[in-house]
Design an enzyme around this catalytic site. Sequence first.
Site, PDB file in Angstrom:
ATOM      1  N   SER A 111      71.197 -21.936 -39.090  1.00 22.22           N
ATOM      2  CA  SER A 111      70.681 -20.936 -38.154  1.00 22.22           C
ATOM      3  C   SER A 111      71.806 -20.248 -37.387  1.00 22.22           C
ATOM      4  O   SER A 111      71.838 -19.019 -37.270  1.00 22.22           O
ATOM      5  CB  SER A 111      69.695 -21.582 -37.174  1.00 22.22           C
ATOM      6  OG  SER A 111      68.508 -21.947 -37.838  1.00 22.22           O
TER       7      SER A 111
ATOM      8  N   TYR B 280      60.792 -22.892 -44.802  1.00 22.95           N
ATOM      9  CA  TYR B 280      61.573 -22.048 -45.706  1.00 22.95           C
ATOM     10  C   TYR B 280      60.656 -21.345 -46.703  1.00 22.95           C
ATOM     11  O   TYR B 280      59.549 -21.810 -46.987  1.00 22.95           O
ATOM     12  CB  TYR B 280      62.596 -22.887 -46.484  1.00 22.95           C
ATOM     13  CG  TYR B 280      63.672 -23.495 -45.628  1.00 22.95           C
ATOM     14  CD1 TYR B 280      64.813 -22.778 -45.292  1.00 22.95           C
ATOM     15  CD2 TYR B 280      63.565 -24.806 -45.154  1.00 22.95           C
ATOM     16  CE1 TYR B 280      65.815 -23.330 -44.510  1.00 22.95           C
ATOM     17  CE2 TYR B 280      64.558 -25.377 -44.368  1.00 22.95           C
ATOM     18  CZ  TYR B 280      65.683 -24.640 -44.053  1.00 22.95           C
ATOM     19  OH  TYR B 280      66.671 -25.186 -43.273  1.00 22.95           O
TER      20      TYR B 280
ATOM     21  N   GLN C 183      67.395 -28.300 -33.381  1.00 24.24           N
ATOM     22  CA  GLN C 183      67.765 -26.888 -33.270  1.00 24.24           C
ATOM     23  C   GLN C 183      69.213 -26.686 -32.855  1.00 24.24           C
ATOM     24  O   GLN C 183      69.894 -25.792 -33.367  1.00 24.24           O
ATOM     25  CB  GLN C 183      66.834 -26.184 -32.283  1.00 24.24           C
ATOM     26  CG  GLN C 183      65.436 -25.938 -32.834  1.00 24.24           C
ATOM     27  CD  GLN C 183      64.543 -25.221 -31.832  1.00 24.24           C
ATOM     28  OE1 GLN C 183      64.925 -25.008 -30.685  1.00 24.24           O
ATOM     29  NE2 GLN C 183      63.349 -24.850 -32.268  1.00 24.24           N
TER      30      GLN C 183
ATOM     31  N   ARG D  59      64.255 -28.680 -39.881  1.00 23.40           N
ATOM     32  CA  ARG D  59      63.877 -27.658 -38.910  1.00 23.40           C
ATOM     33  C   ARG D  59      62.829 -28.214 -37.969  1.00 23.40           C
ATOM     34  O   ARG D  59      61.635 -27.919 -38.079  1.00 23.40           O
ATOM     35  CB  ARG D  59      63.389 -26.405 -39.634  1.00 23.40           C
ATOM     36  CG  ARG D  59      64.539 -25.627 -40.238  1.00 23.40           C
ATOM     37  CD  ARG D  59      64.153 -24.237 -40.660  1.00 23.40           C
ATOM     38  NE  ARG D  59      65.329 -23.402 -40.828  1.00 23.40           N
ATOM     39  CZ  ARG D  59      65.286 -22.154 -41.272  1.00 23.40           C
ATOM     40  NH1 ARG D  59      64.144 -21.599 -41.594  1.00 23.40           N
ATOM     41  NH2 ARG D  59      66.393 -21.465 -41.399  1.00 23.40           N
TER      42      ARG D  59
ATOM     43  N   ASP E  76      71.694 -27.135 -35.948  1.00 21.95           N
ATOM     44  CA  ASP E  76      71.363 -26.406 -37.171  1.00 21.95           C
ATOM     45  C   ASP E  76      72.441 -25.373 -37.510  1.00 21.95           C
ATOM     46  O   ASP E  76      72.433 -24.254 -37.003  1.00 21.95           O
ATOM     47  CB  ASP E  76      70.001 -25.728 -36.999  1.00 21.95           C
ATOM     48  CG  ASP E  76      69.500 -25.071 -38.268  1.00 21.95           C
ATOM     49  OD1 ASP E  76      70.243 -25.048 -39.263  1.00 21.95           O
ATOM     50  OD2 ASP E  76      68.355 -24.566 -38.259  1.00 21.95           O
TER      51      ASP E  76
END
Length: 375
Positions: free
Chosen positions: A133, A228, A127, A122, A130
């Site tokens: 996500s 997390y 991004q 992360r 991912d």
Amino acid sequence: MLIAIPKETREGETRVAATPDIIKKYIQLGFDVQVQIKAGLASGFSDKAYQDAGAKITPDIASTYKGAQIILKIWAPDLKELSSIEEKSFIFANFQAYDRKAEISTFASKGLTCFALDLMPRISRAQSMDILSSQSNLAGYKAVLEALNYLPSAAPMMMTAAGTIAPAKALILGAGVAGLQAIATAKRLGAVVYASDVRPQVKEQVESLGAKFVEVKTDENFETSGGYAKETSKDYQAKQHLAVAEQLTKTNFAITTALIPGRPAPLLITKEMLKNMPAGSVIVDMATSHGGNVEGSQDNAVKIINDVTVIGNSNLAAKLPASASPLFAKNIFNFVETFYDKAEKILKPDFNDQLIQSTCLCHDKKVIHPAFIGA
């Protein structure tokens, strides 16, 4: 290099790892692509669309893998598929690595280079790659729709000539990507929303979406360096159970999203708590692949537990394949493109790169990810 896109074999999986638009991008980079017949049909992509994009359609999974140096999948190949996969192939997929530790050495022994997209770090650079996500965002949205489908009342307040309907009250447990989207969706649909998370720092995000934060006071930190949630203490769990139990007495529907990487899902709602929920209440448990947040919940099942409808589904993104597949496909493409050498037209991973170090499970017949060496 030849890319293979198989039809997913996992039961209930409707997504595909590459869409026609993304295949055009691979071909522009210099790849050849072959796609198994009907691989994208459940996501709304016909074989003709893949052919028009420049892909070859193959009749079965064995012919799809034949000659391929790169395999793109939603889920890692099962052990039956390995016999059809050529040695030294690159595989990109959600490996559920922490749950399949014993199989990683099998992939390594075949000489495969495996990239677990579920381990993508992360960081800002990652991004756009991912998958957790992008897929969790859709899953959080779908969880609310699933709950409302079973709820016997309307979500928003409605004022009619015959009287006023009070808005439904929602409780979202876990304010990660899925939880935040569930909050936003429930709020947009007119529910009064409450939310809780072990990380007090997400309170501002929860409130910015119009929900009320159910806070459990603590000085402990339950967030990993990667952002997390991590396992909580016994003292915190006792306080959290009290707060959740109280909130559930006035909750019409709840969504539970809490997962801890590499550990069983925390038990947030007991059967005893369900007894005090309003009549007709519904819970969607999104953590059932790891044991569930609700006592007695089961993956891919709808159960009535103490008069509460409990829906277990850990793969809700597969219920929105036409939206989920393009996002998943773009995530993989963005990752592959980072270490594709356009001059030599080959993949050249830099094993000193954080993205590679975080995701590569095995290479050159060795398990190389530090979390799984010796597993």
